[in-house]
Design a protein around this motif. Structure first.
Motif, PDB file in Angstrom:
ATOM      1  N   LEU A 121      33.082  40.607  35.997  1.00 52.11           N
ATOM      2  CA  LEU A 121      33.002  39.707  37.776  1.00 52.11           C
ATOM      3  C   LEU A 121      32.699  39.917  38.472  1.00 52.11           C
ATOM      4  CD1 LEU A 121      37.299  38.401  36.861  1.00 52.11           C
ATOM      5  CD2 LEU A 121      35.693  37.288  37.042  1.00 52.11           C
ATOM      6  N   GLU A 122      32.782  41.306  38.016  1.00 48.48           N
ATOM      7  CA  GLU A 122      32.044  42.365  39.317  1.00 48.48           C
ATOM      8  C   GLU A 122      30.697  41.654  38.632  1.00 48.48           C
ATOM      9  OE1 GLU A 122      33.509  46.058  38.306  1.00 48.48           O
ATOM     10  OE2 GLU A 122      34.689  45.514  40.207  1.00 48.48           O
ATOM     11  N   LEU A 123      29.462  41.733  37.861  1.00 50.05           N
ATOM     12  CA  LEU A 123      28.399  41.694  37.658  1.00 50.05           C
ATOM     13  C   LEU A 123      27.755  40.337  38.105  1.00 50.05           C
ATOM     14  CD1 LEU A 123      25.551  42.288  36.796  1.00 50.05           C
ATOM     15  CD2 LEU A 123      26.519  41.921  34.396  1.00 50.05           C
ATOM     16  N   ALA A 124      29.005  39.491  37.750  1.00 48.75           N
ATOM     17  CA  ALA A 124      28.238  37.330  38.244  1.00 48.75           C
ATOM     18  C   ALA A 124      28.541  37.813  39.967  1.00 48.75           C
ATOM     19  CB  ALA A 124      29.682  36.676  37.478  1.00 48.75           C
ATOM     20  N   GLY A 128      25.010  36.741  42.786  1.00 47.80           N
ATOM     21  CA  GLY A 128      25.347  36.259  43.391  1.00 47.80           C
ATOM     22  C   GLY A 128      25.830  34.373  42.832  1.00 47.80           C
ATOM     23  N   LEU A 129      26.405  34.525  41.179  1.00 47.45           N
ATOM     24  CA  LEU A 129      27.048  33.466  40.557  1.00 47.45           C
ATOM     25  C   LEU A 129      28.538  32.942  40.654  1.00 47.45           C
ATOM     26  CD1 LEU A 129      26.304  35.007  37.130  1.00 47.45           C
ATOM     27  CD2 LEU A 129      24.265  33.444  38.444  1.00 47.45           C
ATOM     28  N   ALA A 138      29.892  29.743  34.936  1.00 44.37           N
ATOM     29  CA  ALA A 138      31.378  28.938  34.238  1.00 44.37           C
ATOM     30  C   ALA A 138      31.632  29.718  32.753  1.00 44.37           C
ATOM     31  CB  ALA A 138      30.632  27.692  34.051  1.00 44.37           C
ATOM     32  N   ILE A 139      30.688  30.124  31.917  1.00 44.69           N
ATOM     33  CA  ILE A 139      30.652  30.732  30.704  1.00 44.69           C
ATOM     34  C   ILE A 139      30.901  31.777  31.553  1.00 44.69           C
ATOM     35  CG2 ILE A 139      29.928  31.680  28.688  1.00 44.69           C
ATOM     36  CD1 ILE A 139      27.482  29.464  28.792  1.00 44.69           C
ATOM     37  N   PHE A 613      37.396  31.937  49.719  1.00 50.58           N
ATOM     38  CA  PHE A 613      38.304  32.803  50.290  1.00 50.58           C
ATOM     39  C   PHE A 613      38.677  34.174  49.397  1.00 50.58           C
ATOM     40  CE2 PHE A 613      39.337  29.240  52.914  1.00 50.58           C
ATOM     41  CZ  PHE A 613      38.943  29.960  54.739  1.00 50.58           C
ATOM     42  N   LYS A 614      38.650  33.782  47.453  1.00 51.02           N
ATOM     43  CA  LYS A 614      39.222  34.348  46.645  1.00 51.02           C
ATOM     44  C   LYS A 614      37.668  35.395  46.153  1.00 51.02           C
ATOM     45  CE  LYS A 614      41.965  33.871  43.930  1.00 51.02           C
ATOM     46  NZ  LYS A 614      42.172  33.795  42.439  1.00 51.02           N
ATOM     47  N   ASP A 615      36.695  35.083  46.904  1.00 49.67           N
ATOM     48  CA  ASP A 615      35.633  35.479  46.412  1.00 49.67           C
ATOM     49  C   ASP A 615      35.163  36.891  47.573  1.00 49.67           C
ATOM     50  OD1 ASP A 615      32.881  36.739  45.236  1.00 49.67           O
ATOM     51  OD2 ASP A 615      32.175  34.635  46.030  1.00 49.67           O
ATOM     52  N   MET A 616      35.907  37.339  47.618  1.00 46.14           N
ATOM     53  CA  MET A 616      35.488  38.322  49.328  1.00 46.14           C
ATOM     54  C   MET A 616      34.270  39.408  49.012  1.00 46.14           C
ATOM     55  SD  MET A 616      37.922  42.507  49.685  1.00 46.14           S
ATOM     56  CE  MET A 616      39.067  41.394  50.986  1.00 46.14           C
TER      57      MET A 616
END
Length: 787
Positions: A121-124, A128-129, A138-139, A613-616
């Motif tokens: 999740l951190e890498l994504a 910038g995904l 998505a995957i 808003f979740k994507d700080m």
């Protein structure tokens, strides 16, 4: 045998779905991969200039083809992570992490998988995904959600699945098998959280997609797996005849395609065995489990959840066969499953079917709750279900049918759910929460254009919805479908006391944020249900406080932008390149904007806004971690002991407050808000911290309990001396314990920072860790750096 518990466990950890790590066409992909896999050890000390993703996948397929995954796949994946990272190939690393999640999940290595989920999740986010609708995002969401589900972290898993649905709607074709994987895994989550009707709908949709995308559905492993999963879910609903047909169909597909040596053949064998056990066909059940164990041992080894669960099921089937006087032939265990009945075989009468007459079922006793006007001031009797469950039932039974009847052209455009302020939005409400602002309610979110067209009338119709409901002994909610006498414009009644339940035709289309099949069922309960409640309770709705009225109302019809603006001051989340705006938003504000549940979101627009808003931004998260480190050091490690030495109890007490607040916040930030959410406001801060700390995936899991110990001792430390007011000799033991805990927490934080490669220093005075953390902030914006 506790059939329901075993089936849930089996479905969660064994039944194969098209999301699994080894679910590619390995025969075609593995060409030349053996030499690659064998050279891993020789190349381990080299840092490759490039990372070949296809070569990595070929090597992984070769390992599974050789049935050596149990011993070879782990080291292979770990080395691939190192190689991709050394090569600076972020896309390649994300591929490796996704494959690793699938393998760790299959091995039951859930604790280790926590680190993989967080890294992915951190890498994504760093790539910038997370702000787009790419297939990679998505995957990744699907795999992360499935890992969380396998670890029984259901709230986090469901939230990630809903995010994945929103992305998949835009990124995947309607017949993409990864979309089927999403439906398949959502079905498992619903099954494990006692929502079998929703699980069945998801599985039927998954099967439809798989069959539509298959060149030959009669010889396709994924089609077979979908039949097995559907059979297991139907079994939990006591639909034995349908369960038998789908389980037998799964075996037929393996035989037709000569696929009996596939590792996933075991799931079809064990699934059919489970159905046979429910039918009391114990000989067939034993035969199926024995064949399944042989396949599992060959492909995965004995040290897996797969083997242990199936072995336990076999043991119970053998015991049941012995008790029934059934003799089971031990021959042919390692061969094919020819002894098992074919798909066309007829079912004997099942003890779970065919009950008729007066003893077939008894109606559950209920608690009736009649809600009056919103301004009623009388106290409400305790409602035995949570506010979120009540809201979902209210939407499913009342709101959704009303929209379908009165606004059919907008039904595919209106989002519904319960998000925002209020204990129930966090899932922390209890009987004490019901004395104000409580009752059947949900939110409807519209685009500006749709609100201009129907918003005002929809609000009138929402207010007119019937709010009288009953809760039976099993916690199922039933609303009475008659119009409120004090409102106009109600949709046509289905009859007093009846329940409006959407059927399969109302199932969501692929890509919606969630399906909204009824979680609150109607109908008679089985005769063995205990009658826990016998006295109906009639009570009006609890009073609505001024803070929940007018512009601050917590339910009803909203423009999407207005809703978020009322909570955060922003109609959409600040830009990723605007860190100063993010830093002005309190974590508790972000928690209120991203909590709760979304019941339906056909267009995905509400969920996309909420996800923003979740994507700080990670730079902001790191800057906040640095600030929290500074406050922990200043308040807990420096000012607290000095204040206690001075005997200034008030200063010490305030230092403890600042230390606790900063430390609790840091725990949420380290665990990544996109995964675990934000720390809510003070009232629910520790409820949320306890919930997070109890998660198998939690980082710094012991800190919450340590902070509570500090608070329990604070009175004695600050005001427990001989003079009771200035500290003193009597406070010494509490003071020592508090100081020890503060330093232990600091040491734990440093270990976590080092594990995440955010520091190379072992210094436990946390102020000195801030420069190391801030070195990882990519932006040059001075607002992100400490002075």
């Amino acid at each position: 045998m506790d059939e329901e518990a075993l089936l849930k466990q089996f479905a969660a950890q064994f039944a194969h779905g098209p999301d699994d790590a080894d679910d590619t066409d390995a025969a075609a992909a593995a060409q030349g991969a053996d030499s690659t896999a064998n050279q891993v050890a020789d190349d381990a000390d080299q840092s490759p200039a490039t990372f070949d993703t296809q070569q990595f996948l070929n090597g992984l397929d070769a390992i599974f083809d050789r049935h050596t995954a149990a011993t070879e796949a782990g080291p292979y994946l770990e080395q691939a992570m190192v190689d991709a990272e050394n090569a600076g190939d972020e896309a390649g690393l994300l591929t490796v992490l996704n494959e690793t999640m699938g393998f760790y999940r299959s091995q039951g290595r859930h604790k280790e998988n926590q680190w993989i989920v967080q890294r992915a999740l951190e890498l994504a986010a760093r790539m910038g995904l997370t702000t787009g609708t790419s297939e990679a995002w998505a995957i990744t969401l699907i795999n992360c959600a499935t890992s969380m589900r396998a670890a029984k972290q259901y709230d986090q898993a469901e939230d990630l699945y809903h995010q994945a649905q929103s992305v998949c709607r835009h990124s995947l074709a309607p017949t993409d098998r990864r979309l089927a994987a999403l439906h398949n895994n959502l079905s498992m989550l619903y099954s494990e959280t006692n929502r079998p009707d929703k699980a069945e709908l998801e599985l039927r949709e998954a099967l439809r997609i798989i069959e539509a995308s298959s060149v030959n559905p009669d010889a396709d492993i994924d089609v077979s797996s979908s039949h097995t999963n559907l059979a297991l879910t139907l079994l939990t609903e006591h639909k034995l005849e349908d369960a038998h047909w789908h389980a037998a169909k799964a075996l037929e597909i393996y035989r037709t395609g000569h696929l009996e040596h596939s590792a996933h053949y075991a799931s079809a064998l064990a699934g059919f065995a489970q159905v046979c056990f429910a039918e009391r066909r114990y000989a067939d059940a034993v035969t199926g489990y024995r064949h399944a164990l042989a396949v599992i041992e060959e492909c995965y080894g004995k040290d897996t959840d797969y083997w242990r669960i199936t072995a336990d099921n076999l043991r119970q089937a053998e015991e049941a066969a012995a008790q029934a006087g059934v003799t089971v032939d031990n021959a042919g265990v390692a061969g094919d499953a020819g002894a098992l009945p074919q798909s066309g075989s007829r079912l004997p009468n099942s003890p779970a079917q065919g009950k008729t007459g007066a003893n077939a079922a008894s109606s559950p006793s209920t608690v009736s709750v009649s809600t009056g006007s919103a301004g009623a001031a009388e106290a409400v009797s305790a409602c035995p279900v949570s506010g979120l469950k009540l809201a979902r039932a209210f939407w499913t039974q009342m709101g959704k049918p009303m929209i379908a009847a009165k606004y059919p052209q907008y039904a595919g455009r209106i989002a519904a759910g319960l998000v925002g302020h209020g204990s129930e939005c966090y899932g922390f409400d209890d009987a004490y929460s019901q004395d104000h602002d409580f009752g059947p309610r949900f939110c409807l979110w519209l685009t500006d254009e749709d609100y201009a067209a129907i918003g005002e009338q929809l609000e009138v119709d929402y207010e007119a919805l019937p709010r009288k409901f009953s809760v039976d002994a099993q916690g199922r909610v039933t609303f009475e479908a008659h119009a409120r006498s004090d409102a106009s414009g109600a949709f046509p009644s289905a009859g007093a006391g009846s329940t409006v339940i959407p059927d399969a035709t109302n199932a969501p289309t692929p890509g919606t944020a969630t399906d909204d099949t009824a979680t609150a069922e109607s109908g008679a309960a089985s005769s063995d249900v205990a009658e826990a409640m016998t006295t109906p309770i009639d009570a009006p709705l609890s009073p609505v406080t001024p803070r929940a009225q007018d512009a601050n109302r917590r339910d009803g019809v909203f423009r999407i932008g207005d809703f978020f603006e009322s909570i955060t001051g922003y109609r959409t989340a600040p830009a990723q390149t605007a860190p100063h705006e993010w830093l002005m938003l309190a974590e508790s504000t972000l928690a209120a904007a991203t909590n709760g549940e979304v019941f339906a979101d056909p267009t995905g627009q509400f969920s996309k806004t909420r996800q923003g808003f979740k994507d700080m931004p990670d730079d902001v998260r790191l800057a906040l971690i640095s600030k929290r480190l500074g406050m922990i050091a200043q308040a807990g490690q420096y000012n607290l002991p000095r204040s206690l030495k001075r005997g200034d109890g008030a200063a010490a007490w305030l230092s403890i407050h600042e230390f606790v607040q900063a430390t609790a916040s840091l725990v949420f930030l380290v665990n990544v808000p996109m995964v675990v959410g934000y720390m809510p406001y003070y009232k629910w801060q520790f409820a949320a911290l306890r919930k997070l700390s109890g998660s198998m995936f939690a980082l710094l899991p012991n800190v919450g309990e340590q902070l509570e110990t500090v608070m329990r001792l604070s009175s004695a430390a600050c005001y427990g001396g001989a003079g009771f007011g200035e500290g003193g000799k009597g406070a010494a033991p509490a003071i020592k314990k508090i100081n020890d805990i503060v330093e232990q927490i600091a040491a734990d934080i440093v270990r976590e920072l080092k594990r995440e490669h955010l520091t190379t220093s072992g210094e436990t005075f946390l102020e000195w860790q801030r420069p190391y953390v801030e070195d990882h902030i990519a932006s040059d914006d001075p607002v992100l750096k400490s002075l």
